[in-house]
Design a protein around this motif. Structure first.
Motif, PDB file in Angstrom:
ATOM      1  N   SER A  45     -24.878  25.776  28.317  1.00 40.08           N
ATOM      2  CA  SER A  45     -23.781  24.830  28.077  1.00 40.08           C
ATOM      3  C   SER A  45     -23.733  24.367  26.636  1.00 40.08           C
ATOM      4  O   SER A  45     -22.647  24.149  26.069  1.00 40.08           O
ATOM      5  N   ALA A  46     -24.907  24.232  26.012  1.00 42.55           N
ATOM      6  CA  ALA A  46     -24.975  23.727  24.642  1.00 42.55           C
ATOM      7  C   ALA A  46     -24.792  24.804  23.589  1.00 42.55           C
ATOM      8  O   ALA A  46     -24.768  24.511  22.397  1.00 42.55           O
ATOM      9  N   GLY A  47     -24.675  26.069  23.997  1.00 40.57           N
ATOM     10  CA  GLY A  47     -24.522  27.150  23.025  1.00 40.57           C
ATOM     11  C   GLY A  47     -25.246  28.406  23.468  1.00 40.57           C
ATOM     12  O   GLY A  47     -25.061  28.863  24.592  1.00 40.57           O
ATOM     13  N   LYS A  48     -26.113  28.940  22.586  1.00 42.86           N
ATOM     14  CA  LYS A  48     -26.846  30.160  22.893  1.00 42.86           C
ATOM     15  C   LYS A  48     -28.321  29.982  22.551  1.00 42.86           C
ATOM     16  O   LYS A  48     -28.662  29.307  21.579  1.00 42.86           O
ATOM     17  N   GLU A  49     -29.167  30.617  23.350  1.00 41.56           N
ATOM     18  CA  GLU A  49     -30.596  30.618  23.088  1.00 41.56           C
ATOM     19  C   GLU A  49     -31.072  32.058  23.009  1.00 41.56           C
ATOM     20  O   GLU A  49     -30.712  32.883  23.846  1.00 41.56           O
ATOM     21  N   PHE A  89     -31.580  26.710  35.847  1.00 42.31           N
ATOM     22  CA  PHE A  89     -30.415  27.521  35.487  1.00 42.31           C
ATOM     23  C   PHE A  89     -29.121  26.719  35.594  1.00 42.31           C
ATOM     24  O   PHE A  89     -28.256  26.789  34.728  1.00 42.31           O
ATOM     25  N   SER A  90     -28.999  25.930  36.674  1.00 42.27           N
ATOM     26  CA  SER A  90     -27.794  25.122  36.858  1.00 42.27           C
ATOM     27  C   SER A  90     -27.760  23.952  35.881  1.00 42.27           C
ATOM     28  O   SER A  90     -26.708  23.628  35.320  1.00 42.27           O
ATOM     29  N   THR A  91     -28.918  23.322  35.670  1.00 39.61           N
ATOM     30  CA  THR A  91     -28.989  22.177  34.761  1.00 39.61           C
ATOM     31  C   THR A  91     -28.581  22.556  33.344  1.00 39.61           C
ATOM     32  O   THR A  91     -27.845  21.826  32.668  1.00 39.61           O
ATOM     33  N   LEU A  92     -29.033  23.722  32.893  1.00 39.49           N
ATOM     34  CA  LEU A  92     -28.705  24.182  31.538  1.00 39.49           C
ATOM     35  C   LEU A  92     -27.362  24.894  31.472  1.00 39.49           C
ATOM     36  O   LEU A  92     -26.871  25.185  30.387  1.00 39.49           O
TER      37      LEU A  92
END
Length: 348
Positions: free
Chosen positions: A266-270, A217-220
């Motif tokens: 962080s990179a957007g939405k999944e 969770f923290s990494t992403l």
């Protein structure tokens, strides 16, 4: 406190329609119904006065390979009074803050609008949960051994409804245990069939998991999860009666919901769509008679939603309550004021 939903979502309108339909459905189902008085007794023209001690909660579990976190709110116990007459019930409770340790577990702000409606042939649950401020279980995880990891920024919000038809309503009564306005004298049970619909959001200012111990969770950088889900369900409820006065009621329903999940990383939405099993448990035990009732009850709704890469989120919403109630016939003046309830087209 604002509730997040996707842009141009039809869900708020749909939920309004569902709740209105449930109310109409349960009202219609009450007309001209009959019950077997050998199994339970009803008291439609008596007032049920109650004193209760309760605690409501909305917990969160976030689970992924290498990471699992269980967050709880620092919710106080409540002391309250209430009354039931006919189809009308009103309960008022006041929180007891001395049961909470804000220095150790932080402060939780809540608006908890749980409503459990026990009609003759239907049981309906309505939820409006708005919680902010959580702490991590167990004690010492991601914190010093004697401390709790506190998240004052974390929010869990949920709205939704469920409804189940009680097939054996002529012999089985939910209300005997949960509303105290009936008395179940013989053991009986019933199959249940219905469905549910929910929308929710989990949000924090930073990642949901502590960076010191979190592998996913923290990494992403997952800081927000929103979901919508609905589906059919079935279950069973049974009351065991001992010598007419002592009883135990247990109930379970299981749903197969289709869930639409969206995570902010962080990179957007999944996004993820899945079929999730959800379940609701109810239990109440105690003593019942022609005038007095003393019960310990518990209702818990378990709502699952799946994210990407085997991430799972579980929202557990419940209410634990200890109740002492007495039935009495209203006096002349009170009875006159209650006539507006007696004149309603729908009666219990």
């Amino acid at each position: 406190m604002l509730f997040y939903l996707p842009k141009n979502s039809l869900l708020p309108k749909l939920l309004v329609v569902v709740v209105a339909s449930l109310a109409a459905l349960t009202s219609t189902a009450q007309k001209n119904d009959v019950y077997d008085s050998a199994y339970y007794q009803t008291y439609p023209r008596q007032v049920v006065g109650r004193l209760f001690f309760s605690q409501k909660y909305t917990n969160l579990t976030a689970d992924a390979p290498g990471s699992k976190f269980r967050y709880s709110p620092n919710n106080p116990f409540a002391l309250g009074v209430g009354a039931t007459y006919g189809i009308a019930t009103l309960n008022i409770g006041i929180g007891l803050p001395f049961f909470t340790d804000k220095d150790l577990k932080g402060k939780t702000k809540t608006l908890d609008l749980q409503s459990h409606i026990y009609a003759r042939k239907w049981v309906v649950d309505l939820y409006g949960q708005f919680y902010k401020g959580y702490y991590l279980n167990p004690r010492g995880k991601a914190a010093l051994p004697n401390d709790y990891y506190i998240r004052p920024d974390m929010k869990v919000q949920l709205i939704g409804a469920s409804a189940y038809h009680i097939f054996n309503s002529s012999r089985f009564s939910y209300r005997a245990g949960f509303l105290q306005n009936e008395w179940q004298k013989k053991s009986a049970g019933s199959f249940l069939l219905g469905g549910e619909i929910y929308a929710g959001k989990i949000q924090s200012d930073s990642a949901l998991g502590p960076s010191t111990i979190d592998n996913q969770f923290s990494t992403l950088g997952i800081s927000r999860v929103s979901f919508v889900e609905f589906g059919p369900g079935a279950g069973y409820a049974h009351t065991f009666v001992y010598r007419q006065n002592w009883f135990l009621t247990a109930s379970a329903t299981v749903n197969a919901d289709i869930s639409f999940n969206k995570e902010k990383v962080s990179a957007g939405k999944e996004k993820q769509t899945a079929i999730n099993p959800n379940f609701t448990l109810r239990g109440v035990a105690g003593y019942n008679s022609d005038t007095w009732s003393a019960t310990v009850s518990w209702v818990e709704n378990n709502l699952n939603t799946n994210g990407s890469n085997q991430r799972e989120y579980l929202v557990r919403t419940g209410n634990f309550r200890v109740t002492v109630a007495k039935r009495f016939r209203p006096g002349r003046q009170l009875k006159k004021k209650l006539e507006v309830i007696d004149e309603l087209p729908v009666q219990p």
